[in-house]
Design a protein around this motif. Structure first.
Motif, PDB file in Angstrom:
ATOM      1  N   TYR A   1     -35.655 -24.336  18.152  1.00 43.03           N
ATOM      2  CA  TYR A   1     -35.640 -23.083  18.908  1.00 43.03           C
ATOM      3  C   TYR A   1     -34.294 -22.370  18.779  1.00 43.03           C
ATOM      4  CZ  TYR A   1     -39.750 -25.477  20.331  1.00 43.03           C
ATOM      5  OH  TYR A   1     -40.949 -26.150  20.276  1.00 43.03           O
ATOM      6  N   ARG A   2     -33.599 -22.730  17.680  1.00 45.36           N
ATOM      7  CA  ARG A   2     -32.380 -22.034  17.293  1.00 45.36           C
ATOM      8  C   ARG A   2     -32.479 -21.781  15.802  1.00 45.36           C
ATOM      9  NH1 ARG A   2     -27.823 -23.577  14.859  1.00 45.36           N
ATOM     10  NH2 ARG A   2     -28.450 -25.778  14.949  1.00 45.36           N
ATOM     11  N   VAL A   3     -32.414 -20.540  15.382  1.00 43.12           N
ATOM     12  CA  VAL A   3     -32.589 -20.204  13.972  1.00 43.12           C
ATOM     13  C   VAL A   3     -31.343 -20.618  13.194  1.00 43.12           C
ATOM     14  CG1 VAL A   3     -32.976 -18.357  12.320  1.00 43.12           C
ATOM     15  CG2 VAL A   3     -34.098 -18.290  14.550  1.00 43.12           C
ATOM     16  N   PRO A   4     -31.495 -21.412  12.110  1.00 48.40           N
ATOM     17  CA  PRO A   4     -30.335 -21.843  11.331  1.00 48.40           C
ATOM     18  C   PRO A   4     -29.569 -20.650  10.773  1.00 48.40           C
ATOM     19  CG  PRO A   4     -32.296 -23.074  10.705  1.00 48.40           C
ATOM     20  CD  PRO A   4     -32.756 -21.953  11.584  1.00 48.40           C
ATOM     21  N   PRO A   5     -28.229 -20.725  10.710  1.00 55.39           N
ATOM     22  CA  PRO A   5     -27.439 -19.606  10.200  1.00 55.39           C
ATOM     23  C   PRO A   5     -27.700 -19.302   8.734  1.00 55.39           C
ATOM     24  CG  PRO A   5     -26.070 -21.552  10.540  1.00 55.39           C
ATOM     25  CD  PRO A   5     -27.385 -21.846  11.173  1.00 55.39           C
ATOM     26  N   ALA A   6     -28.290 -20.253   7.989  1.00 56.66           N
ATOM     27  CA  ALA A   6     -28.539 -20.021   6.574  1.00 56.66           C
ATOM     28  C   ALA A   6     -29.635 -18.998   6.322  1.00 56.66           C
ATOM     29  CB  ALA A   6     -28.910 -21.343   5.883  1.00 56.66           C
ATOM     30  N   PHE A   7     -30.468 -18.732   7.332  1.00 57.53           N
ATOM     31  CA  PHE A   7     -31.531 -17.756   7.133  1.00 57.53           C
ATOM     32  C   PHE A   7     -30.944 -16.358   6.999  1.00 57.53           C
ATOM     33  CE2 PHE A   7     -34.205 -21.128   8.873  1.00 57.53           C
ATOM     34  CZ  PHE A   7     -35.296 -21.034   8.033  1.00 57.53           C
ATOM     35  N   SER A   8     -31.496 -15.602   6.064  1.00 56.24           N
ATOM     36  CA  SER A   8     -30.995 -14.250   5.828  1.00 56.24           C
ATOM     37  C   SER A   8     -31.469 -13.297   6.910  1.00 56.24           C
ATOM     38  CB  SER A   8     -31.491 -13.747   4.467  1.00 56.24           C
ATOM     39  OG  SER A   8     -32.885 -13.526   4.511  1.00 56.24           O
ATOM     40  N   ARG A   9     -30.806 -12.160   7.015  1.00 58.70           N
ATOM     41  CA  ARG A   9     -31.212 -11.149   7.987  1.00 58.70           C
ATOM     42  C   ARG A   9     -32.615 -10.626   7.682  1.00 58.70           C
ATOM     43  NH1 ARG A   9     -25.746  -7.427   8.797  1.00 58.70           N
ATOM     44  NH2 ARG A   9     -24.427  -9.101   9.645  1.00 58.70           N
TER      45      ARG A   9
ATOM     46  N   CYS B   1     -30.345 -24.314  -0.618  1.00 59.99           N
ATOM     47  CA  CYS B   1     -31.164 -25.526  -0.600  1.00 59.99           C
ATOM     48  C   CYS B   1     -30.465 -26.782  -1.112  1.00 59.99           C
ATOM     49  CB  CYS B   1     -32.443 -25.306  -1.412  1.00 59.99           C
ATOM     50  SG  CYS B   1     -33.578 -24.104  -0.685  1.00 59.99           S
ATOM     51  N   PHE B   2     -29.402 -26.629  -1.892  1.00 67.13           N
ATOM     52  CA  PHE B   2     -28.753 -27.792  -2.499  1.00 67.13           C
ATOM     53  C   PHE B   2     -27.423 -28.087  -1.818  1.00 67.13           C
ATOM     54  CE2 PHE B   2     -31.851 -26.692  -5.605  1.00 67.13           C
ATOM     55  CZ  PHE B   2     -32.147 -27.852  -6.287  1.00 67.13           C
ATOM     56  N   GLY B   3     -27.132 -29.373  -1.615  1.00 70.79           N
ATOM     57  CA  GLY B   3     -25.856 -29.759  -1.062  1.00 70.79           C
ATOM     58  C   GLY B   3     -24.732 -29.523  -2.041  1.00 70.79           C
ATOM     59  N   ASP B   4     -24.994 -29.802  -3.326  1.00 69.81           N
ATOM     60  CA  ASP B   4     -24.013 -29.602  -4.388  1.00 69.81           C
ATOM     61  C   ASP B   4     -24.717 -28.977  -5.587  1.00 69.81           C
ATOM     62  OD1 ASP B   4     -22.041 -29.605  -6.269  1.00 69.81           O
ATOM     63  OD2 ASP B   4     -21.618 -31.759  -6.178  1.00 69.81           O
ATOM     64  N   PRO B   5     -24.687 -27.658  -5.718  1.00 67.61           N
ATOM     65  CA  PRO B   5     -25.402 -26.982  -6.809  1.00 67.61           C
ATOM     66  C   PRO B   5     -24.986 -27.441  -8.199  1.00 67.61           C
ATOM     67  CG  PRO B   5     -24.717 -25.396  -5.138  1.00 67.61           C
ATOM     68  CD  PRO B   5     -24.058 -26.699  -4.800  1.00 67.61           C
TER      69      PRO B   5
ATOM     70  N   ARG C   1     -28.841 -27.187   5.092  1.00 62.98           N
ATOM     71  CA  ARG C   1     -28.463 -25.960   5.792  1.00 62.98           C
ATOM     72  C   ARG C   1     -29.655 -25.271   6.445  1.00 62.98           C
ATOM     73  NH1 ARG C   1     -25.860 -25.876   0.794  1.00 62.98           N
ATOM     74  NH2 ARG C   1     -23.592 -26.145   0.917  1.00 62.98           N
ATOM     75  N   LEU C   2     -30.857 -25.725   6.137  1.00 61.97           N
ATOM     76  CA  LEU C   2     -32.057 -25.058   6.635  1.00 61.97           C
ATOM     77  C   LEU C   2     -32.672 -25.753   7.846  1.00 61.97           C
ATOM     78  CD1 LEU C   2     -33.777 -24.032   3.292  1.00 61.97           C
ATOM     79  CD2 LEU C   2     -32.591 -22.571   4.918  1.00 61.97           C
ATOM     80  N   VAL C   3     -32.685 -27.077   7.834  1.00 62.15           N
ATOM     81  CA  VAL C   3     -33.204 -27.837   8.968  1.00 62.15           C
ATOM     82  C   VAL C   3     -32.120 -28.844   9.359  1.00 62.15           C
ATOM     83  CG1 VAL C   3     -35.095 -29.200   9.884  1.00 62.15           C
ATOM     84  CG2 VAL C   3     -35.538 -27.598   8.029  1.00 62.15           C
TER      85      VAL C   3
END
Length: 350
Positions: free
Chosen positions: A178-186, A220-224, A291-293
């Motif tokens: 119930y808190r939107v992750p900061p990684a989500f775009s506007r 999506c990746f920890g280390d691209p 960063r997403l969940v």
């Protein structure tokens, strides 16, 4: 990249995942996506890729286990997300990976619905077809593996149809928060506001494929740097193919809206309540750089599941099956080995 120390999970009384010692094929090569074709489901058809069983990597095929697995991708993903993991797990599994309706090469359903209920129904339909497929393991339940939105769908399916599921693996499942992750775009945030999903559609459609791939990798990746160049090129080709599909953006934005809507469900339809009722043995896999969940959900979910175990991966992001396929495969194989050992000890039903 290694498994996090056991103290990470022991502190909260969560069982740590066992790792299989089974020989695995070399991961040096970057295999192309597995071939596939359409499969009929309610309301249309979905595209399903097939990874055939290879048997043990050491060639000891006599009496080797041969079971079945279904892989379910996350929001904005596709069946190709499972290419590397399915190749490793082919030592034990005949594998199927579906494109959810509106994603990958699957057309939308006839009514164009992208609710969680619709995605769950598609997974159930494919599972039933896999169980009915002739050959060894016909009629037996399937090992179900899901990531993100696909992980949430897999959890719901396992709670409702445990007869179809031998084991469940959840890779960073999109559990209700119930808190939107900061990684989500506007742009995606617009979906939370009534009456504006069309604005989100337009803005996302205007983003070039190259920029979408860069954003996906960073999110999506920890280390691209771990991503092989060939995989990046494949991702760009897929994104360009998606750009030519008139339903692609709508499928993404409406599925996101359907995901958020599902978070508001109470009672038996709530995913956390479903987790408490799970019967299949369950593996929870999470990257500590997701960063997403929020990775903090990992021990909570594992503790909620009656027969759960946790694999927490250091330096890994949201898609462990792509970023850390070998440790993920070893944990999945160990789960399947444990399920088989338990079944062998159980007396036959009258």
């Amino acid at each position: 990249m290694t498994q996090a120390p056991d103290t990470t999970t022991a502190a909260v009384g969560v069982r740590t995942a066992r790792m299989s010692s089974a020989p695995l094929p070399s991961v040096a090569d970057v295999p192309p996506p597995w071939p596939g074709g359409p499969v009929l489901v309610r309301g249309g058809e979905v595209f399903v890729r097939r990874t055939p069983w290879t048997g043990p990597a050491d060639g000891a095929g006599d009496g080797a286990a041969r079971e079945r697995a279904l892989y379910v991708h996350g929001l904005g993903g596709a069946s190709t997300n499972w290419t590397d993991l399915a190749a490793l797990l082919a030592v034990r599994f005949d594998g199927w990976a579906l494109d959810l309706p509106g994603f990958g090469r699957s057309h939308p359903r006839a009514r164009g619905s992208y609710s969680m209920r619709g995605h769950v129904a598609a997974v159930v339909d494919v599972l039933e077809r896999i169980v009915a497929e002739p050959g060894e393991a016909a009629g037996r339940p399937v090992h179900l593996v899901g990531n993100s939105l696909g992980g949430l769908a897999a959890l719901v399916v396992s709670a409702r149809r445990p007869d179809l599921v031998a084991s469940l693996t959840l890779i960073s499942p999109a559990m209700p928060v119930y808190r939107v992750p900061p990684a989500f775009s506007r742009t995606l945030m617009l979906l939370l506001l009534p009456g504006v999903p069309t604005i989100a559609d337009r803005r996302m459609a205007a983003v070039p494929p190259e920029q979408q791939v860069r954003g996906m990798v960073q999110m999506c990746f920890g280390d691209p740097r771990r991503i092989p160049r060939a995989r990046l090129q494949q991702a760009l080709e897929e994104m360009r193919e998606r750009a030519g599909q008139p339903w692609a953006v709508r499928a993404l934005t409406r599925s996101m809206r359907g995901l958020i809507t599902s978070y508001l469900r109470v009672g038996p339809a709530n995913a956390w309540r479903a987790a408490h009722s799970l019967r299949p043995p369950t593996l929870v896999v999470w990257g500590d750089r997701d960063r997403l969940v929020d990775p903090a959900l990992a021990p909570r979910l594992t503790a909620a599941v009656p027969d759960g175990r946790l694999l927490l991966l250091e330096g890994v992001g949201h898609v462990a099956m792509m970023e850390a396929p070998e440790p993920t495969a070893r944990a999945v194989l160990a789960l399947a080995e444990d399920v088989a050992a338990t079944s062998a000890r159980e007396p036959l039903a009258d």
